[in-house]
Design a protein around this motif. Structure first.
Motif, mmCIF file in Angstrom:
data_model
loop_
_atom_site.group_PDB
_atom_site.id
_atom_site.type_symbol
_atom_site.label_atom_id
_atom_site.label_comp_id
_atom_site.label_asym_id
_atom_site.label_seq_id
_atom_site.Cartn_x
_atom_site.Cartn_y
_atom_site.Cartn_z
ATOM 1 N N ALA A 82 -4.122 10.055 -3.013
ATOM 2 C CA ALA A 82 -2.721 10.393 -2.803
ATOM 3 C C ALA A 82 -2.091 10.850 -4.114
ATOM 4 O O ALA A 82 -2.697 10.734 -5.176
ATOM 5 C CB ALA A 82 -1.969 9.171 -2.265
ATOM 6 N N SER A 122 1.146 9.855 -6.321
ATOM 7 C CA SER A 122 2.099 8.745 -6.442
ATOM 8 C C SER A 122 3.144 9.084 -7.495
ATOM 9 O O SER A 122 2.797 9.483 -8.611
ATOM 10 C CB SER A 122 1.376 7.453 -6.828
ATOM 11 N N VAL A 136 7.406 7.418 -4.149
ATOM 12 C CA VAL A 136 6.816 8.265 -3.113
ATOM 13 C C VAL A 136 5.302 8.196 -3.242
ATOM 14 O O VAL A 136 4.762 8.295 -4.345
ATOM 15 C CB VAL A 136 7.263 9.740 -3.276
ATOM 16 N N ILE A 137 4.648 8.010 -2.118
ATOM 17 C CA ILE A 137 3.191 8.131 -2.057
ATOM 18 C C ILE A 137 2.911 9.184 -1.001
ATOM 19 O O ILE A 137 3.259 9.011 0.172
ATOM 20 C CB ILE A 137 2.508 6.799 -1.707
ATOM 21 N N TYR A 138 2.341 10.288 -1.427
ATOM 22 C CA TYR A 138 2.070 11.407 -0.531
ATOM 23 C C TYR A 138 0.570 11.531 -0.317
ATOM 24 O O TYR A 138 -0.194 11.659 -1.273
ATOM 25 C CB TYR A 138 2.632 12.702 -1.127
ATOM 26 N N ASN A 139 0.152 11.472 0.934
ATOM 27 C CA ASN A 139 -1.253 11.621 1.292
ATOM 28 C C ASN A 139 -1.451 13.035 1.836
ATOM 29 O O ASN A 139 -1.133 13.300 2.997
ATOM 30 C CB ASN A 139 -1.634 10.574 2.340
ATOM 31 N N PRO A 140 -1.967 13.952 1.030
ATOM 32 C CA PRO A 140 -2.109 15.337 1.470
ATOM 33 C C PRO A 140 -3.142 15.521 2.581
ATOM 34 O O PRO A 140 -3.093 16.505 3.314
ATOM 35 C CB PRO A 140 -2.519 16.093 0.211
ATOM 36 N N SER A 172 -3.546 13.606 5.311
ATOM 37 C CA SER A 172 -2.975 13.345 6.630
ATOM 38 C C SER A 172 -1.731 14.181 6.892
ATOM 39 O O SER A 172 -1.016 13.951 7.854
ATOM 40 C CB SER A 172 -2.632 11.851 6.782
ATOM 41 N N ARG A 173 -1.473 15.133 6.061
ATOM 42 C CA ARG A 173 -0.318 16.028 6.203
ATOM 43 C C ARG A 173 -0.366 16.727 7.552
ATOM 44 O O ARG A 173 -1.408 17.209 8.000
ATOM 45 C CB ARG A 173 -0.343 17.051 5.068
#
Length: 114
Positions: free
Chosen positions: A85, A87, A104-108, A110-111
């Motif tokens: 991710a 972070s 913010v934690i962004y998991n590209p 599962s976008r």
């Protein structure tokens, strides 16, 4: 710790975007941490002290510190495992002591695309 060209390039892009929107604030990226100082905790603490040292106490009223790990899970990323991710933490430097105001934690992986 593993640092790849992908880490460096992602951090460069994220830094460019954040400082483009918040040019007077402070950016601390994981890839800016000097691991030769000591263990991970010591190195991170020194990097944080350095980032905070960029801000004069009189200028803190509206300053933000952005703390970024451009690829949290680099080993998984490099191995092709979809467990990583981006972070980002945001700390307000106003007031008597720093305060975390956003994260913010962004998991590209599962976008969801439109």
């Amino acid at each position: 710790d593993l640092v790849t060209e992908s880490d460096l390039e992602c951090q460069r892009i994220i830094k460019e975007v954040i400082l483009g929107e918040f040019p007077t604030d402070v950016f601390l990226g994981e890839e800016d941490v000097n691991l030769s100082i000591g263990n991970g905790s010591e190195s991170s603490s020194e990097a944080l002290r350095g980032a905070l040292g960029l801000v004069n106490r009189q200028e803190n009223d509206d300053k933000l510190l952005f703390i970024v790990d451009p690829i949290d899970g680099t080993t998984n990323f490099q191995a092709g495992l979809p467990i990583y991710a981006v972070s980002i933490g945001v700390v307000s430097l106003a007031g008597e002591s720093p305060e975390v105001v956003a994260g913010v934690i962004y998991n590209p992986v599962s976008r969801i695309d439109e």
